[in-house]
Design a protein around this motif. Structure first.
Motif, PDB file in Angstrom:
ATOM      1  N   GLY A  55      64.421 -18.853  96.067  1.00 29.02           N
ATOM      2  CA  GLY A  55      65.844 -18.856  95.731  1.00 29.02           C
ATOM      3  C   GLY A  55      66.304 -17.530  95.165  1.00 29.02           C
ATOM      4  N   LEU A  56      65.509 -16.919  94.304  1.00 25.00           N
ATOM      5  CA  LEU A  56      65.873 -15.612  93.741  1.00 25.00           C
ATOM      6  C   LEU A  56      65.984 -14.551  94.830  1.00 25.00           C
ATOM      7  CD1 LEU A  56      63.579 -15.512  90.569  1.00 25.00           C
ATOM      8  CD2 LEU A  56      66.060 -15.785  90.601  1.00 25.00           C
ATOM      9  N   ILE A  57      65.046 -14.519  95.739  1.00 28.35           N
ATOM     10  CA  ILE A  57      65.079 -13.510  96.803  1.00 28.35           C
ATOM     11  C   ILE A  57      66.267 -13.739  97.721  1.00 28.35           C
ATOM     12  CG2 ILE A  57      63.801 -12.516  98.728  1.00 28.35           C
ATOM     13  CD1 ILE A  57      62.620 -12.008  95.902  1.00 28.35           C
ATOM     14  N   SER A  58      66.620 -14.999  97.928  1.00 25.60           N
ATOM     15  CA  SER A  58      67.688 -15.312  98.882  1.00 25.60           C
ATOM     16  C   SER A  58      69.039 -14.762  98.455  1.00 25.60           C
ATOM     17  CB  SER A  58      67.782 -16.826  99.082  1.00 25.60           C
ATOM     18  OG  SER A  58      68.290 -17.467  97.920  1.00 25.60           O
ATOM     19  N   VAL A  59      69.242 -14.557  97.153  1.00 22.28           N
ATOM     20  CA  VAL A  59      70.547 -14.081  96.672  1.00 22.28           C
ATOM     21  C   VAL A  59      70.459 -12.722  95.995  1.00 22.28           C
ATOM     22  CG1 VAL A  59      71.472 -16.410  96.402  1.00 22.28           C
ATOM     23  CG2 VAL A  59      70.270 -15.345  94.483  1.00 22.28           C
ATOM     24  N   ALA A  60      69.314 -12.043  96.114  1.00 24.68           N
ATOM     25  CA  ALA A  60      69.182 -10.723  95.493  1.00 24.68           C
ATOM     26  C   ALA A  60      70.215  -9.762  96.076  1.00 24.68           C
ATOM     27  CB  ALA A  60      67.771 -10.185  95.707  1.00 24.68           C
ATOM     28  N   ALA A  61      70.798  -8.942  95.212  1.00 23.21           N
ATOM     29  CA  ALA A  61      71.907  -8.082  95.632  1.00 23.21           C
ATOM     30  C   ALA A  61      71.465  -6.956  96.548  1.00 23.21           C
ATOM     31  CB  ALA A  61      72.618  -7.519  94.401  1.00 23.21           C
ATOM     32  N   ALA A  62      70.227  -6.509  96.426  1.00 19.47           N
ATOM     33  CA  ALA A  62      69.775  -5.355  97.196  1.00 19.47           C
ATOM     34  C   ALA A  62      68.271  -5.473  97.438  1.00 19.47           C
ATOM     35  CB  ALA A  62      70.087  -4.059  96.446  1.00 19.47           C
ATOM     36  N   PRO A  63      67.746  -4.777  98.441  1.00 18.85           N
ATOM     37  CA  PRO A  63      66.306  -4.842  98.709  1.00 18.85           C
ATOM     38  C   PRO A  63      65.445  -4.458  97.513  1.00 18.85           C
ATOM     39  CG  PRO A  63      67.444  -3.841 100.560  1.00 18.85           C
ATOM     40  CD  PRO A  63      68.459  -4.005  99.476  1.00 18.85           C
ATOM     41  N   ALA A 122      62.572  -8.945 103.451  1.00 17.08           N
ATOM     42  CA  ALA A 122      63.541 -10.023 103.664  1.00 17.08           C
ATOM     43  C   ALA A 122      64.950  -9.576 103.299  1.00 17.08           C
ATOM     44  CB  ALA A 122      63.139 -11.254 102.849  1.00 17.08           C
ATOM     45  N   ALA A 123      65.099  -8.886 102.161  1.00 23.35           N
ATOM     46  CA  ALA A 123      66.431  -8.460 101.723  1.00 23.35           C
ATOM     47  C   ALA A 123      66.949  -7.292 102.546  1.00 23.35           C
ATOM     48  CB  ALA A 123      66.383  -8.078 100.246  1.00 23.35           C
ATOM     49  N   ARG A 124      66.069  -6.473 103.054  1.00 25.69           N
ATOM     50  CA  ARG A 124      66.491  -5.322 103.849  1.00 25.69           C
ATOM     51  C   ARG A 124      66.943  -5.733 105.244  1.00 25.69           C
ATOM     52  NH1 ARG A 124      68.374  -2.172 106.464  1.00 25.69           N
ATOM     53  NH2 ARG A 124      67.943   0.082 106.765  1.00 25.69           N
ATOM     54  N   LEU A 125      66.283  -6.720 105.817  1.00 24.15           N
ATOM     55  CA  LEU A 125      66.553  -7.068 107.205  1.00 24.15           C
ATOM     56  C   LEU A 125      67.521  -8.233 107.380  1.00 24.15           C
ATOM     57  CD1 LEU A 125      62.983  -6.651 108.748  1.00 24.15           C
ATOM     58  CD2 LEU A 125      64.852  -4.996 108.612  1.00 24.15           C
ATOM     59  N   VAL A 126      67.751  -9.003 106.324  1.00 15.67           N
ATOM     60  CA  VAL A 126      68.735 -10.091 106.390  1.00 15.67           C
ATOM     61  C   VAL A 126      69.846  -9.758 105.408  1.00 15.67           C
ATOM     62  CG1 VAL A 126      69.178 -12.549 106.091  1.00 15.67           C
ATOM     63  CG2 VAL A 126      66.989 -11.778 107.015  1.00 15.67           C
ATOM     64  N   PRO A 127      71.090  -9.602 105.871  1.00 17.10           N
ATOM     65  CA  PRO A 127      72.175  -9.117 105.015  1.00 17.10           C
ATOM     66  C   PRO A 127      72.568 -10.107 103.940  1.00 17.10           C
ATOM     67  CG  PRO A 127      73.015  -9.782 107.156  1.00 17.10           C
ATOM     68  CD  PRO A 127      71.526  -9.833 107.260  1.00 17.10           C
ATOM     69  N   ASN A 128      73.256  -9.595 102.909  1.00 17.89           N
ATOM     70  CA  ASN A 128      73.809 -10.437 101.854  1.00 17.89           C
ATOM     71  C   ASN A 128      74.751 -11.467 102.469  1.00 17.89           C
ATOM     72  OD1 ASN A 128      72.493  -9.167  99.762  1.00 17.89           O
ATOM     73  ND2 ASN A 128      74.127  -7.688  99.404  1.00 17.89           N
ATOM     74  N   GLY A 129      74.806 -12.628 101.834  1.00 14.70           N
ATOM     75  CA  GLY A 129      75.665 -13.689 102.325  1.00 14.70           C
ATOM     76  C   GLY A 129      74.940 -14.671 103.222  1.00 14.70           C
ATOM     77  N   GLU A 130      73.820 -14.255 103.783  1.00 18.83           N
ATOM     78  CA  GLU A 130      73.024 -15.139 104.631  1.00 18.83           C
ATOM     79  C   GLU A 130      71.808 -15.613 103.842  1.00 18.83           C
ATOM     80  OE1 GLU A 130      74.216 -16.146 107.270  1.00 18.83           O
ATOM     81  OE2 GLU A 130      75.750 -14.657 107.697  1.00 18.83           O
ATOM     82  N   SER A 131      72.096 -16.319 102.744  1.00 19.81           N
ATOM     83  CA  SER A 131      71.037 -16.668 101.795  1.00 19.81           C
ATOM     84  C   SER A 131      69.978 -17.575 102.398  1.00 19.81           C
ATOM     85  CB  SER A 131      71.651 -17.340 100.561  1.00 19.81           C
ATOM     86  OG  SER A 131      72.600 -16.492  99.949  1.00 19.81           O
ATOM     87  N   ALA A 132      70.406 -18.568 103.177  1.00 18.68           N
ATOM     88  CA  ALA A 132      69.439 -19.492 103.758  1.00 18.68           C
ATOM     89  C   ALA A 132      68.512 -18.773 104.727  1.00 18.68           C
ATOM     90  CB  ALA A 132      70.171 -20.633 104.464  1.00 18.68           C
ATOM     91  N   LEU A 133      69.088 -17.920 105.562  1.00 23.13           N
ATOM     92  CA  LEU A 133      68.275 -17.179 106.518  1.00 23.13           C
ATOM     93  C   LEU A 133      67.345 -16.203 105.805  1.00 23.13           C
ATOM     94  CD1 LEU A 133      70.843 -16.425 109.358  1.00 23.13           C
ATOM     95  CD2 LEU A 133      69.035 -18.146 109.346  1.00 23.13           C
ATOM     96  N   ARG A 134      67.829 -15.610 104.722  1.00 25.22           N
ATOM     97  CA  ARG A 134      66.960 -14.683 103.996  1.00 25.22           C
ATOM     98  C   ARG A 134      65.788 -15.417 103.359  1.00 25.22           C
ATOM     99  NH1 ARG A 134      69.123 -10.784  99.293  1.00 25.22           N
ATOM    100  NH2 ARG A 134      70.280  -9.788 101.011  1.00 25.22           N
ATOM    101  N   ALA A 135      66.034 -16.610 102.861  1.00 20.41           N
ATOM    102  CA  ALA A 135      64.944 -17.389 102.274  1.00 20.41           C
ATOM    103  C   ALA A 135      63.865 -17.682 103.318  1.00 20.41           C
ATOM    104  CB  ALA A 135      65.480 -18.696 101.688  1.00 20.41           C
TER     105      ALA A 135
END
Length: 514
Positions: A55-63, A122-135
């Protein structure tokens, strides 16, 4: 919520998105994740810890922020799970004790870098706002990072996320997917719960978590076939020699005689067909131990003996396992090929020796030299065994490097180095994993414990308690047919996880463009 463009976007989870509490959550999540390892075996709490981390990684502001959070969680995880790493430094506390805190901090922080890389990717390749996909991308990246941690820099596949399932009814799944598959199962389950939270379904996430916890607890564990009536009997010897006394001149004969007495103990049933002593049990070099080997043969009667020994090969010391015939002669030798860094050898050891530095477990000068690699040991009527010495039992891939599948696995170790709390129990748990993933029984002789017999499903059939001397006579359990994992290894899981990660990254970028 709905984005102004009309496209559905994830609902940010307030607890995950908070900036300053995030580091604290990362620490608590890492500690919780570690409590799924032996001897705690709180797998449900560990799963909650991985939910927090994903969950923390999914909403992190930057890589960089994601990497930091993953590193903090990883450091807390490894410092908790591997705190036993300080124990070897206190065997000779006056000489090495000051190194203990540095060793723990450096190891925990170093291993956590693999988690940091996964968070950054994960944070570098999946943009902010796509929290589920980043997780989801983070679960895939962390699974692949854990695979890399098992092989890079000699590898250290200890305390992996999937290991929290060893003491659960899900252990037999390792026969299909191996340890890496168990790690993927844990991380993608945690991610599924995070996705539910981001979709605004927190109550459903809690219900699913509870259902998983209850369901796993109620699952029946499959049983392994029982030994045949005429199955060979193996005697495991546990002399219980504390490491700080093991090589003291006035105690060497005490522990050796204890081993002889245990070997000669009259059996309650059939006489043993094989006797197994733990790692480095022979008090002299193997080629200079004629008298000691004769005493062992006399104590064992007609049974051959496997014993841990040390010897020189090409003028270099090696840590060995020797098969002794009924006359005490050496009939076979296996040399340990995976050595413990900073324990059995030091990188640039010859130069560091000039400064008075040497490996903690180094008994012979110069540090040990690795053997030629994994092999099998022909034990006649007992079939072929796959020998492992101590640390080698944590590696799942070595057995695939031998030409023919063995009938069982043989593990000798000296866990006195690991203390009396968590290290020996984690080592035993990894031996259980090896048995379950391969479908092969595993017999284990440990100096101070835990010695035991593990069947082909990973169940401990019989064991000697930690810190007690004793001899254990057990019939050799039968093997199961080769498991899917034994035939395929990690390749299928690596392909599936890599595909899932790439597909998730592609979906995130596609949604970002729209």
């Amino acid at each position: 919520m709905t984005h102004p463009s009309g496209i559905h976007r994830d609902v940010p989870a307030g607890l995950f998105a908070a900036r300053w509490p995030a580091l604290g959550i990362a620490v608590l999540g890492g500690v919780a994740a570690a409590l799924g390892q032996a001897p705690f075996d709180l797998w449900w709490l560990a799963l909650a810890g991985f939910v927090a981390l994903c969950g923390l990684i999914s909403v992190a502001a930057a890589p960089g922020r994601a990497a930091l959070l993953a590193w903090v969680a990883g450091t807390a995880h490894f410092a908790t799970a591997l705190h036993w790493i300080v124990e070897p430094f206190f065997v000779d506390a006056e000489r090495h004790g000051w190194m203990a805190p540095f060793a723990l901090v450096l190891m925990a922080g170093g291993l956590a870098l693999f988690w940091a890389v996964a968070g950054w990717i994960a944070a570098r390749l999946v943009p902010n706002g796509e929290s589920a996909l980043r997780a989801i991308a983070f679960a895939a990246a962390l699974t692949l990072s854990e695979a890399a941690r098992g092989v890079l820099f000699t590898g250290f596949p200890w305390a992996q996320p999937g290991h929290i399932l060893i003491d659960t009814p899900l252990l037999p799944l390792s026969a299909l997917v191996g340890p890496l598959g168990l790690t993927a199962l844990v991380l993608f389950t945690a991610t599924a719960l995070v996705v539910l939270v981001h979709r605004g379904r927190s109550r459903l996430a809690v219900a699913v978590f509870g259902a998983v916890a209850v369901g796993v607890g109620l699952l029946p564990a499959p049983s392994a076939p029982r030994p045949a009536a005429d199955a060979p009997v193996v005697r495991l010897i546990q002399p219980n020699a504390p490491q700080h006394l093991k090589w003291r001149r006035d105690m060497i004969e005490v522990f050796f005689q204890r081993g002889l007495d245990l070997t000669a103990t009259a059996p309650e049933g059939r006489a043993p067909d094989l006797v197994v002593w733990p790692e480095t049990s022979l008090p002299q070099l193997l080629d200079r131990s004629d008298a000691s080997r004769a005493r062992i043969a006399q104590a064992a009667g007609a049974a051959p003996v496997v014993i841990g020994a040390q010897r020189f090969r090409d003028d270099r010391p090696v840590n060995s396992l020797a098969l002794l015939g009924p006359d005490g002669r050496v009939q076979g030798v296996y040399d340990k090929h995976r050595l413990v860094p900073f324990g059995e050898y030091l990188p640039f050891g010859d130069r560091l020796a000039d400064w008075g530095l040497r490996g903690l477990a180094e008994v012979l000068p110069g540090g040990y030299t690795p053997g030629e690699g994994p092999t099998t040991l022909d034990l006649g009527a007992l079939g072929t065994a796959f020998p492992m010495i101590c640390y080698e039992a944590i590696f799942p891939t070595d057995i695939r490097r031998v030409d023919t599948r063995p009938d069982w696995m043989l593990h000798i170790t000296n866990d006195a180095w690991f203390g009396t709390f968590s290290g020996p129990y984690q080592h035993l748990a990894l031996a259980r994993l090896r048995a379950a993933e391969q479908g092969l029984p595993l017999l284990r002789a440990a100096n101070t414990g835990i010695s035991g017999v593990i069947d082909a499903r990973g169940r401990v059939v019989a064991a000697l308690p930690l810190g007690e001397a004793g001899a254990l006579d057990v019939a050799l359990p039968p093997a199961l047919p080769p498991t899917l994992y034994a035939r395929t290894g990690d390749v299928p899981i690596l392909i599936v996880v890599l595909f899932a990660g790439l597909a998730t990254i592609a979906a995130g970028r596609r949604r970002a463009r729209h």
